[in-house]
Design a protein around this motif. Structure first.
Motif, PDB file in Angstrom:
ATOM      1  N   LYS A  67       2.071  -2.282   7.292  1.00  0.00           N
ATOM      2  CA  LYS A  67       1.071  -1.228   7.493  1.00  0.00           C
ATOM      3  C   LYS A  67       1.541   0.100   6.914  1.00  0.00           C
ATOM      4  O   LYS A  67       0.755   0.858   6.344  1.00  0.00           O
ATOM      5  CB  LYS A  67       0.779  -1.072   8.974  1.00  0.00           C
ATOM      6  N   SER A  68       2.835   0.390   7.071  1.00  0.00           N
ATOM      7  CA  SER A  68       3.322   1.698   6.608  1.00  0.00           C
ATOM      8  C   SER A  68       3.483   1.760   5.101  1.00  0.00           C
ATOM      9  O   SER A  68       3.238   2.811   4.476  1.00  0.00           O
ATOM     10  CB  SER A  68       4.674   2.011   7.290  1.00  0.00           C
ATOM     11  N   LEU A  69       3.923   0.662   4.459  1.00  0.00           N
ATOM     12  CA  LEU A  69       4.232   0.688   3.028  1.00  0.00           C
ATOM     13  C   LEU A  69       3.076   0.244   2.131  1.00  0.00           C
ATOM     14  O   LEU A  69       3.041   0.637   0.964  1.00  0.00           O
ATOM     15  CB  LEU A  69       5.465  -0.192   2.759  1.00  0.00           C
ATOM     16  N   ILE A  70       2.143  -0.578   2.604  1.00  0.00           N
ATOM     17  CA  ILE A  70       1.104  -1.149   1.727  1.00  0.00           C
ATOM     18  C   ILE A  70      -0.290  -0.735   2.165  1.00  0.00           C
ATOM     19  O   ILE A  70      -1.091  -0.204   1.385  1.00  0.00           O
ATOM     20  CB  ILE A  70       1.233  -2.684   1.693  1.00  0.00           C
ATOM     21  N   VAL A  71      -0.666  -1.001   3.415  1.00  0.00           N
ATOM     22  CA  VAL A  71      -2.053  -0.814   3.858  1.00  0.00           C
ATOM     23  C   VAL A  71      -2.437   0.651   3.871  1.00  0.00           C
ATOM     24  O   VAL A  71      -3.513   1.045   3.385  1.00  0.00           O
ATOM     25  CB  VAL A  71      -2.249  -1.460   5.243  1.00  0.00           C
ATOM     26  N   ALA A  72      -1.564   1.544   4.421  1.00  0.00           N
ATOM     27  CA  ALA A  72      -1.927   2.967   4.503  1.00  0.00           C
ATOM     28  C   ALA A  72      -2.080   3.598   3.119  1.00  0.00           C
ATOM     29  O   ALA A  72      -3.064   4.321   2.864  1.00  0.00           O
ATOM     30  CB  ALA A  72      -0.869   3.706   5.332  1.00  0.00           C
ATOM     31  N   PRO A  73      -1.170   3.358   2.127  1.00  0.00           N
ATOM     32  CA  PRO A  73      -1.409   3.924   0.795  1.00  0.00           C
ATOM     33  C   PRO A  73      -2.674   3.398   0.128  1.00  0.00           C
ATOM     34  O   PRO A  73      -3.404   4.144  -0.519  1.00  0.00           O
ATOM     35  CB  PRO A  73      -0.156   3.524   0.020  1.00  0.00           C
ATOM     36  N   LEU A  74      -2.945   2.112   0.283  1.00  0.00           N
ATOM     37  CA  LEU A  74      -4.164   1.554  -0.336  1.00  0.00           C
ATOM     38  C   LEU A  74      -5.424   2.154   0.284  1.00  0.00           C
ATOM     39  O   LEU A  74      -6.385   2.472  -0.426  1.00  0.00           O
ATOM     40  CB  LEU A  74      -4.165   0.031  -0.182  1.00  0.00           C
ATOM     41  N   ALA A  75      -5.461   2.326   1.592  1.00  0.00           N
ATOM     42  CA  ALA A  75      -6.633   2.912   2.246  1.00  0.00           C
ATOM     43  C   ALA A  75      -6.845   4.358   1.799  1.00  0.00           C
ATOM     44  O   ALA A  75      -7.977   4.798   1.535  1.00  0.00           O
ATOM     45  CB  ALA A  75      -6.454   2.851   3.767  1.00  0.00           C
ATOM     46  N   TRP A  76      -5.724   5.140   1.703  1.00  0.00           N
ATOM     47  CA  TRP A  76      -5.874   6.523   1.253  1.00  0.00           C
ATOM     48  C   TRP A  76      -6.357   6.581  -0.191  1.00  0.00           C
ATOM     49  O   TRP A  76      -7.217   7.410  -0.530  1.00  0.00           O
ATOM     50  CB  TRP A  76      -4.516   7.223   1.372  1.00  0.00           C
ATOM     51  N   THR A  77      -5.879   5.659  -1.052  1.00  0.00           N
ATOM     52  CA  THR A  77      -6.323   5.645  -2.457  1.00  0.00           C
ATOM     53  C   THR A  77      -7.813   5.321  -2.547  1.00  0.00           C
ATOM     54  O   THR A  77      -8.555   5.949  -3.316  1.00  0.00           O
ATOM     55  CB  THR A  77      -5.505   4.598  -3.243  1.00  0.00           C
TER      56      THR A  77
END
Length: 406
Positions: A204-214
């Protein structure tokens, strides 16, 4: 353009006939004359063919059809019916009787060959052997040996083996739980669950959160801008295409459709309407002329051929025919009928004489004497009307057969 958008504003009603313009008045009479000249021979030929077909149907086809029907009935239907009634029906009845008899025989033979031996084998061999050789010993063995043995084994199990089995089962369950269940539960609870939680937080911290913000901060505004630009461009293209379509439609209507429609309304429609009306009028006029010509020809044929023939038939042929019928044909028919009746009577008498002579000769050669003709039996005088009791005052008559009485 407003008039073009309302096509029904200036149209005439369905049954409207316009006034006679100069063009209509100019072409009406010549067209009717030309059409009459063309249609008159066709109508006369048509009326001649119709009259010929009706005459042929009345004087040729119907009599020929009736004659053919009579010939077919006499030569085909009646012989076939007689053949069916005299030959095929008895033959069918005989074949049906033979089929029934053959079926009964085949059924009896099949039962005798295939059914009865197996029934006898089953009834007299298999059933006694199974009943008295297998079933009865098995029932006796079960009732006298197996049932007491089973009851004793059940009592031994209940009194000895049940407490020992319960203790062994409890120890076995505890050992299996300690060897297989507790290690698996400890690994799952203290190793796999914390490891899975740590991996979940890392993903969640390394993959999901950056993708959602992008997606939320970059891709969504960019997609909205692309959709708006495509809409603006499509609106411009549609407006240009609509203008070009309107210009092309106006050009086609002005250059092609309007002249063609004017030519159709002002030239072709009046000419076609007048030609159709002229054809109908010419057909009716030609019918009147053809009927008048036909009546004239019929009048000439009657006065030149029919009236002389009718007069000849009425004044010459009819009296001659009546004279021949009354003076020649009727006496000849009566004489022929009398001669035929006399000949049939003579033949009947001769046949009866020959039959009687042959019967007398046969009796003389075979029986040895003449045999009297059969007659009514004579009741004995000594019996009453019921022929059960005798009359008290009369002696009984000897009972003699009719042959001896003759």
């Amino acid at each position: 353009m407003d008039q073009e958008k309302q096509p029904g504003a200036h149209q005439a009603p369905a049954h409207y006939e316009s006034g006679d313009g100069c063009l209509t008045t100019l072409i009406r009479i010549p067209v009717r004359i030309v059409v009459l000249v063309i249609v008159l021979p066709v109508r006369m030929v048509w009326d001649a063919l119709v009259a010929t077909s009706r005459a042929a149907d009345r004087m040729l086809l119907r009599p020929v059809g009736r004659a053919l029907a009579w010939l077919g009935r006499v030569l085909v239907v009646i012989p076939l019916v007689r053949l069916y009634e005299s030959v095929l029906t008895p033959l069918g009845h005989g074949l049906r009787w033979l089929a029934a008899v053959a079926g009964r025989g085949v059924r009896w033979l099949g039962a005798a060959v295939f059914v009865w031996p197996w029934v006898a084998l089953w009834r007299h061999v298999v059933v006694p052997v199974v009943r008295y050789g297998v079933v009865a010993p098995a029932v006796r063995l079960y009732a006298s040996v197996l049932t007491p043995l089973g009851h004793g084994l059940r009592r031994v199990y209940r009194t000895l083996l049940t407490p020992v089995g319960r203790g062994v089962a409890a120890v076995t369950v505890w050992v299996l739980t300690a060897l297989f269940v507790w290690p698996v539960v400890g690994v799952w609870r203290y190793l796999l669950v914390p490891l899975a939680f740590a991996l979940d937080m890392l993903v969640k911290s390394l993959i999901v959160a950056p993708l959602a913000w992008t997606y939320r901060a970059l891709l969504t505004p960019l997609g909205h801008g692309i959709v708006w630009l495509a809409g603006v461009m499509a609106s411009g293209v549609v407006a240009v295409a609509r203008g070009l379509g309107t210009a092309v439609a106006w050009l086609v209507m002005t250059v092609l459709v309007t002249p063609v429609r004017w030519f159709w309304r002002r030239v072709l429609a009046p000419v076609g309407r007048e030609v159709a009306v002229a054809t109908g009028v010419a057909w009716r006029v030609a019918g009147y002329l053809s009927r008048a010509v036909g009546r004239a020809l019929a009048w000439l044929a009657w006065h030149l051929v029919g009236a002389p023939v009718a007069w000849t038939y009425r004044t010459v042929c009819t009296p001659v025919g009546h004279f021949v019928r009354d003076m020649v044909w009727a006496p000849a028919r009566r004489a022929a009928a009398e001669a035929g009746r006399a000949a049939r009577e003579a033949l009947r008498t001769a046949r009866e004489t020959v039959r009687r002579a042959r019967r007398d000769a046969w009796r003389a050669l075979v029986v040895g004497g003449p045999v009297p003709e059969p007659r009514e039996p004579v009741a004995p005088l000594a019996r009453t009307l019921g022929s059960t009791t005798t009359v008290p005052s009369a002696a009984p008559e000897p009972e003699i057969s009719l042959r001896k009485q003759g």
